[in-house]
Design a protein around this motif. Sequence first.
Motif, mmCIF file in Angstrom:
data_model
loop_
_atom_site.group_PDB
_atom_site.id
_atom_site.type_symbol
_atom_site.label_atom_id
_atom_site.label_comp_id
_atom_site.label_asym_id
_atom_site.label_seq_id
_atom_site.Cartn_x
_atom_site.Cartn_y
_atom_site.Cartn_z
ATOM 1 N N ARG A 12 13.515 4.979 50.320
ATOM 2 C CA ARG A 12 11.953 5.803 50.077
ATOM 3 C C ARG A 12 11.343 5.316 51.342
ATOM 4 O O ARG A 12 12.189 5.381 52.875
ATOM 5 C CB ARG A 12 11.030 4.255 49.595
ATOM 6 N N MET A 39 7.423 8.325 50.258
ATOM 7 C CA MET A 39 7.774 9.283 50.124
ATOM 8 C C MET A 39 8.994 8.363 49.505
ATOM 9 O O MET A 39 9.847 8.084 50.102
ATOM 10 C CB MET A 39 8.245 10.163 51.295
ATOM 11 N N HIS A 89 3.682 14.543 43.060
ATOM 12 C CA HIS A 89 3.382 13.781 43.936
ATOM 13 C C HIS A 89 2.279 13.636 43.263
ATOM 14 O O HIS A 89 2.047 13.693 41.521
ATOM 15 C CB HIS A 89 2.180 14.654 44.961
ATOM 16 N N SER A 112 8.934 20.920 52.831
ATOM 17 C CA SER A 112 8.756 20.225 51.202
ATOM 18 C C SER A 112 10.443 20.357 50.558
ATOM 19 O O SER A 112 10.377 21.277 49.416
ATOM 20 C CB SER A 112 7.663 21.544 50.761
ATOM 21 N N LEU A 172 4.495 6.123 55.000
ATOM 22 C CA LEU A 172 4.691 7.691 56.731
ATOM 23 C C LEU A 172 4.980 6.881 57.539
ATOM 24 O O LEU A 172 4.720 6.111 58.237
ATOM 25 C CB LEU A 172 3.304 8.137 55.968
ATOM 26 N N THR A 212 9.638 12.159 45.931
ATOM 27 C CA THR A 212 8.358 11.774 45.602
ATOM 28 C C THR A 212 7.289 10.900 45.897
ATOM 29 O O THR A 212 7.017 10.295 46.038
ATOM 30 C CB THR A 212 7.838 11.074 43.762
ATOM 31 N N ARG A 213 6.035 12.079 46.579
ATOM 32 C CA ARG A 213 4.673 11.171 46.717
ATOM 33 C C ARG A 213 4.262 10.296 46.567
ATOM 34 O O ARG A 213 3.090 10.747 45.867
ATOM 35 C CB ARG A 213 4.435 12.586 47.751
ATOM 36 N N THR A 223 1.399 7.627 45.694
ATOM 37 C CA THR A 223 -0.073 7.597 46.528
ATOM 38 C C THR A 223 -0.875 6.612 45.441
ATOM 39 O O THR A 223 -0.965 6.654 45.177
ATOM 40 C CB THR A 223 -1.114 8.094 46.989
ATOM 41 N N SER A 277 2.761 2.476 49.002
ATOM 42 C CA SER A 277 2.935 3.616 49.296
ATOM 43 C C SER A 277 3.734 4.906 49.529
ATOM 44 O O SER A 277 3.944 4.446 51.307
ATOM 45 C CB SER A 277 1.338 4.321 49.724
#
Lengths: 116, 114
Positions: A36, A89, A10, B42, A39, A111-112, A114, A87
Motif C-alpha cells: 500500500r 493506494m 477506486h 495511471s 498519499l 486500487t485507490r 478512500t 485510505s
Amino acid sequence: EPEVTQTPSHQVTQMGQEVILRCVPISNHLYFYWYRQILGQKVEFLVSFYNNEISEKSEIFDDQFSVERPDGSNFTLKIRSTKLEDSAMYFCASTKEREWGHNEQFFGPGTRLTVL
Amino acid sequence: AQTVTQSQPEMSVQEAETVTLSCTYDTSESDYYLFWYKQPPSRQMILVIRQEAYKQQNATENRFSVNFQKAAKSFSLKISDSQLGDAAMYFCAYRSPYGNQFYFGTGTSLTVIP
C-alpha cells in the motif's frame, strides 16, 4: 504481454465498513503480494502469499486484514472494519518463480481506497 | 529494517538530455538486490533495471544505466537521451535475499520537457 489487473480502480467506503480489493495475478505466477501507499509516503509491504498461505507479513497487516485466493485466478485483500488511515493506494504484485531476490515483481495498476 | 531514500521528489529534464535520479539505502546485509521501477500516470509499475549487489559492474538497459556505489550505499539511475515517454514516477527499491518484500523509496516524479 500478460499483466496483473486490479479491481476496482477506486473504492470509496464509510469508516467501519468491510472492503474487498481484488487482483488477478499473471496466470502462471505462484507468489502474490499486497503493498500500500499512503498519499505522499512510501510504498509499504503488507503481505506475501504462496501455496494458499501467508509466507510473510508486515506489522501493518494486523487482524483487520486478510488475504485469500478463492479460486484459481483471483487474489483478494479484505479489510474487515476500515479506518480513516486505511485510505491509500493498494498494489497487488505477483512473481512466477521462487522468491529469489533478483526476481522482479509484476505490479498491478492499484486500487485507490478512500475511507470517509 | 532496511530504508530507501529518494531525496528528489521532483525532477525535470529537456527532451534528448540526460538526467540522474538519486537513491540511497541503509542496510547491514552484504548481499541484496536493487531495482528501479517506473510508474507512468495511471499505469502499473514496471521494472526498469535491476542490480545484484555482488556484481561490481553497473547494470545497463538501453538508455537506462545505474551508478551503483556499494560502499556509499548509493544506487542512482541515469536516463540518457530522455524521451517524452520517460515521464513517470520512478521508485527505487531494495530487496533482501532472505525475505519476500521490497522496500521502496518515496519516489521521484520525472517531467520531460519537449
